[in-house]
Design a protein around this motif. Structure first.
Motif, PDB file in Angstrom:
ATOM      1  N   LYS A 287       4.572   5.250  -1.562  1.00 17.66           N
ATOM      2  CA  LYS A 287       4.611   3.837  -1.182  1.00 17.66           C
ATOM      3  C   LYS A 287       5.111   3.709   0.253  1.00 17.66           C
ATOM      4  O   LYS A 287       6.285   3.448   0.497  1.00 17.66           O
ATOM      5  CB  LYS A 287       5.530   3.060  -2.133  1.00 17.66           C
ATOM      6  CG  LYS A 287       5.001   2.972  -3.561  1.00 17.66           C
ATOM      7  CD  LYS A 287       5.917   2.127  -4.426  1.00 17.66           C
ATOM      8  CE  LYS A 287       5.381   2.014  -5.844  1.00 17.66           C
ATOM      9  NZ  LYS A 287       6.258   1.194  -6.716  1.00 17.66           N
ATOM     10  N   PRO A 288       4.226   3.904   1.225  1.00 20.46           N
ATOM     11  CA  PRO A 288       4.645   3.754   2.624  1.00 20.46           C
ATOM     12  C   PRO A 288       4.781   2.285   2.996  1.00 20.46           C
ATOM     13  O   PRO A 288       4.303   1.391   2.301  1.00 20.46           O
ATOM     14  CB  PRO A 288       3.490   4.404   3.394  1.00 20.46           C
ATOM     15  CG  PRO A 288       2.307   4.217   2.511  1.00 20.46           C
ATOM     16  CD  PRO A 288       2.826   4.288   1.091  1.00 20.46           C
ATOM     17  N   GLU A 289       5.452   2.037   4.113  1.00 20.49           N
ATOM     18  CA  GLU A 289       5.618   0.676   4.602  1.00 20.49           C
ATOM     19  C   GLU A 289       4.274   0.138   5.088  1.00 20.49           C
ATOM     20  O   GLU A 289       3.608   0.767   5.915  1.00 20.49           O
ATOM     21  CB  GLU A 289       6.629   0.643   5.749  1.00 20.49           C
ATOM     22  CG  GLU A 289       8.066   0.834   5.311  1.00 20.49           C
ATOM     23  CD  GLU A 289       8.571  -0.355   4.498  1.00 20.49           C
ATOM     24  OE1 GLU A 289       8.048  -1.470   4.700  1.00 20.49           O
ATOM     25  OE2 GLU A 289       9.471  -0.169   3.675  1.00 20.49           O
ATOM     26  N   ALA A 290       3.894  -1.030   4.570  1.00 21.31           N
ATOM     27  CA  ALA A 290       2.588  -1.593   4.915  1.00 21.31           C
ATOM     28  C   ALA A 290       2.479  -1.899   6.406  1.00 21.31           C
ATOM     29  O   ALA A 290       1.436  -1.668   7.027  1.00 21.31           O
ATOM     30  CB  ALA A 290       2.345  -2.866   4.105  1.00 21.31           C
ATOM     31  N   ALA A 291       3.568  -2.421   7.012  1.00 24.78           N
ATOM     32  CA  ALA A 291       3.524  -2.761   8.439  1.00 24.78           C
ATOM     33  C   ALA A 291       3.311  -1.520   9.296  1.00 24.78           C
ATOM     34  O   ALA A 291       2.539  -1.546  10.266  1.00 24.78           O
ATOM     35  CB  ALA A 291       4.822  -3.466   8.842  1.00 24.78           C
ATOM     36  N   ALA A 292       3.987  -0.420   8.947  1.00 22.81           N
ATOM     37  CA  ALA A 292       3.814   0.821   9.704  1.00 22.81           C
ATOM     38  C   ALA A 292       2.400   1.366   9.551  1.00 22.81           C
ATOM     39  O   ALA A 292       1.796   1.854  10.522  1.00 22.81           O
ATOM     40  CB  ALA A 292       4.840   1.852   9.242  1.00 22.81           C
ATOM     41  N   ILE A 293       1.837   1.286   8.355  1.00 18.92           N
ATOM     42  CA  ILE A 293       0.481   1.779   8.125  1.00 18.92           C
ATOM     43  C   ILE A 293      -0.525   0.981   8.945  1.00 18.92           C
ATOM     44  O   ILE A 293      -1.416   1.546   9.602  1.00 18.92           O
ATOM     45  CB  ILE A 293       0.135   1.715   6.625  1.00 18.92           C
ATOM     46  CG1 ILE A 293       0.961   2.749   5.854  1.00 18.92           C
ATOM     47  CG2 ILE A 293      -1.354   1.960   6.408  1.00 18.92           C
ATOM     48  CD1 ILE A 293       0.707   4.181   6.257  1.00 18.92           C
TER      49      ILE A 293
END
Length: 463
Positions: A287-293
């Motif tokens: 579950k990576p950070e959506a903003a960073a992706i």
């Protein structure tokens, strides 16, 4: 004595003749030297003229590229605005009473005139809009709100609102979504019915209504039909068709592909990578950070365009060093708390760029290394694809068919787009002059770079 004098005269004549011959040869050599000098000067003049012409053409091409990049930056906001928008709701129905929890990204609310939600505050106008746009009906009659709506505490980038409704009867119930129908006609609403068995349905402007079974309650949701695999295939096709950042990245990878084999190599690497991370994210393993992706997706587009420019521009030594150094500097600022991308990610990208360009400089066929770029950055894009499914939080029994259908739809849409690109490239190679093709390629790469920089900066630094 006469004989001696005659011999001397003959020798003198011969000497004079030799001197004349030497002088003639020297004159010829001098003339040839002058002619050579004149020829060299003429060649130098021609070369100088050609250099000036090349510089002028390069200047015009650079000006055109900068103009197109500027237009791309101006149009990127519109492209971002037309990205497929989404919202989510979770319903619990007990007889004629139901409670709903509505979840929507805050930036989607900026399409409406009432602004975003700041819990516990919720503007009356926005509250009235939500309970009217997302409603439960019984026999075609909207159910009455008996509690709420109220804003709940949630992550800053999301707004969560809940309310409770009372229907006249428990028969002929239907969930209807008209959320953002006017400002975003392509909006998708994912409605989830909770109970003994969780089911979901994707509601769109063309299919905004979900008919529930009679007497739908906590004991009977197993009878409700969720979205089919075919509907998720359509969802995947629509997602890739409106995922402009993914399409631009694919275009950047394919710009320098010179054969069907190279196209297949690039597409295979991208497909394999994003399928892996799409599955991992949708299954909840990562579950990576959506903003960073989202910011990394924009940065990956810009880096691919820089690689194209490096290959097209004669492989200047300064560009790889500047790219790696710039990423390292950005990592330092990220460590100080600037931007959405972590410092470790910038550091890893700087190392990757330095090593990749070093390998690329030694390779006679750089197209072979494109698989590595497509695969590595495809992993990032896969997390972007997974954002739609990850927010629904489906149970395993429903998640697998949804994942397979969605991924199949993405691949179908991607293959259609690649086929169209390949046909256009083939037609250009047959009917467009080489100079015009090169100019079009440069312009397209400039547009790719402009869009990538815009998406990266706007998503990472909120510009």
């Amino acid at each position: 004595m006469m004989r001696v004098r005659r011999v001397q005269c003959v020798q003198l004549v011969r000497r004079v003749q030799c001197v004349q011959r030497v002088r003639r040869v020297q004159c010829v050599q001098l003339v040839r030297r002058v002619q050579c000098v004149q020829l060299v000067r003429r060649v130098q003049c021609v070369q100088l003229v050609r250099r000036v012409q090349r510089v002028r053409r390069a200047a015009r091409r650079a000006a055109a590229c900068l103009a197109l990049a500027a237009l791309a930056l101006l149009g990127a906001a519109a492209a971002r605005a037309h990205t497929r928008s989404t919202s989510y709701s979770s319903w619990e129905i007990e007889g004629a009473t139901a409670s709903v929890r509505f979840d929507i990204p805050q930036y989607e609310l900026t399409r409406l005139p009432w602004g975003i939600v700041a819990p516990p505050a919720l503007s009356p106008e926005l509250a009235a809009y939500l309970i009217g746009a997302l409603r439960l009906e019984a026999g075609g009659v909207p159910c009455v709100v008996v509690d709420g709506p109220r804003a709940l505490k949630s992550p800053p980038e999301h707004a969560v609102v809940e309310w409770r409704v009372q229907c006249a009867s428990a028969d002929e119930l239907a969930i209807v979504s008209e959320v953002l129908r006017e400002p975003a006609p392509s909006h998708l609403h994912f409605a989830k019915l909770r109970g003994a068995r969780v089911t979901e349905r994707v509601l769109t402007s063309s299919a905004p209504r979900w008919e529930l079974p009679r007497a739908a309650d906590a004991a009977a949701p197993a009878l409700t039909a969720g979205s089919s695999v075919g509907e998720y295939v359509q969802l995947g096709i629509g997602h890739i068709a409106t995922g402009y950042d993914h399409l631009v990245f694919l275009l950047g990878l394919l710009l320098l592909a010179g054969s069907a084999r190279e196209v297949i190599t690039v597409v295979t690497g991208f497909t394999a990578a994003h399928s892996i991370t799409l599955a991992l994210a949708a299954l909840g393993r990562v579950k990576p950070e959506a903003a960073a992706i989202e910011a990394l997706i924009g940065l990956s587009i810009a880096l691919v365009a820089l690689e194209n420019a490096w290959l097209l521009g004669g492989r200047p030594r300064a560009l790889p060093f500047a790219s790696a150094s710039g990423l390292a500097v950005l990592g330092v600022f990220a460590a100080l708390g600037t931007g959405a991308i972590p410092a470790a990610t910038y550091a890893g990208l700087a190392l990757f760029v330095a090593c990749y360009f070093a390998l690329l400089a030694q390779s006679e066929r750089p197209a072979r290394l494109r698989f590595a770029v497509a695969f590595c950055f495809g992993l990032v894009h896969g997390f972007g694809f997974a954002g739609v499914l990850g927010e629904i939080a489906l149970p395993q029994a429903r998640l697998l068919p949804a994942l397979l259908g969605f991924n199949a739809g993405v691949e179908i849409g991607q293959l259609v787009i690649v086929a169209v690109f390949f046909v256009l490239t083939w037609l250009a190679s047959r009917f467009v002059r080489a100079g015009a093709r090169n100019a079009l390629r440069d312009l397209a790469n400039a547009a790719v770079c402009g869009l990538g920089v815009y998406w990266w900066v706007s998503r990472a630094y909120g510009a």
